[in-house]
Design a protein around this motif. Structure first.
Motif, short mmCIF file in Angstrom:
data_model
loop_
_atom_site.label_atom_id
_atom_site.label_comp_id
_atom_site.label_asym_id
_atom_site.label_seq_id
_atom_site.Cartn_x
_atom_site.Cartn_y
_atom_site.Cartn_z
N ASP A 110 -1.82 4.32 0.68
CA ASP A 110 -1.05 3.15 1.07
C ASP A 110 0.01 3.50 2.11
O ASP A 110 0.61 4.60 2.07
CB ASP A 110 -0.33 2.55 -0.15
N ARG A 140 -3.08 -2.78 3.37
CA ARG A 140 -2.69 -1.77 2.37
C ARG A 140 -2.31 -0.45 3.01
O ARG A 140 -1.36 0.22 2.56
CB ARG A 140 -3.87 -1.56 1.39
N PRO A 241 -4.18 -2.44 -4.45
CA PRO A 241 -3.90 -1.00 -4.46
C PRO A 241 -5.17 -0.20 -4.64
O PRO A 241 -6.04 -0.54 -5.44
CB PRO A 241 -2.95 -0.83 -5.66
#
Length: 246
Positions: A110, A140, A241
């Motif tokens: 990330d 992301r 995520p």
């Protein structure tokens, strides 16, 4: 769009970009560098930092940005394109690096990049939900407020595009194999797939993104069929995520 049909279209996209004629074409284009319109779009890049080139092809944009001092990573679903880009990187002594990815799921942590570019990539992802997942995945790996620079096709109106497609026998034959296509899903022959946008639908789609704010949309030239888009990664996104599987 049904999952199996979306996967089929993504597999067709990979096969299209693996075609030796396509690879040869994009290899020959490398030395041309960015177009004047793309140069204008690149003004939204930060002065330095890590840049992700999504759908890098043979490296035309990646090599240009690396020559400008950026730390560039190019990714593509086509192994042949990535192999070509790596070969050219060695010949050019370029610092740009390249990775093959699976269905545009990005193998990066990330918030690791300061900017991303994606020339004519978003429009090859089937289904609106698939394109939103794609934007979430790119978001992301970007830092908050980082730009994503996109180039996408547009047509003047849905009706004009429908009229063209209705007269295209190859499009009709390819489209008949699918049950859950969207309006303006388009086929070139039996393999090529692209989703066309109208200027209005392109803006609407980006306005719905939880990952990005729409900063600007401009024509590549007056009356042109490309739009140059600057998106800005939100401080807090709806990105998944750990990556998504398109």
């Amino acid at each position: 769009m049904e999952w199996n049909e979306r996967r089929t279209l993504l597999d067709q996209a990979r096969a299209w970009w693996e075609d030796p004629e396509q690879v040869s074409h994009y290899r020959k284009e490398v030395d041309s560098g960015p177009t004047p319109a793309e140069q204008l779009l690149f003004r939204a890049l930060p002065a330095s930092g890590r840049v992700l080139d999504v759908g890098c092809g043979a490296g035309r944009i990646a090599f240009h940005l690396a020559d400008k001092g950026y730390d560039v990573t190019g990714v593509d679903i086509s192994e042949a394109m990535v192999a070509t880009a790596r070969d050219l990187a060695g010949q050019r002594h370029s610092t740009a690096t390249f990775r093959q990815v699976e269905q545009l799921a990005l193998p990066f942590p990330d918030s690791g990049f300061d900017a991303a570019v994606a020339g004519k990539v978003h429009c090859y992802v089937p289904s609106r939900s698939g394109r939103q997942e794609f934007l979430d995945e790119v978001g992301r790996v970007l830092r908050p407020r980082a730009p994503l620079l996109l180039v996408s096709y547009v047509v003047p109106s849905e009706q004009e595009a429908d009229d063209v497609l209705a007269s295209d026998a190859l499009h009709r034959r390819a489209a008949a194999r699918f049950r859950s296509l969207e309006p303006l899903d388009t086929f070139c022959g039996d393999r090529g797939y692209v989703h066309w946008f109208t200027p209005e639908s392109l803006r609407e789609e980006f306005a719905d993104s939880p990952a990005f704010e729409l900063e600007s949309v401009r024509e590549d030239e007056p009356g042109g069929f490309l739009r140059l888009v600057v998106l800005r990664r939100r401080n807090t996104t709806g990105a998944v995520p750990g990556g998504t599987k398109l």
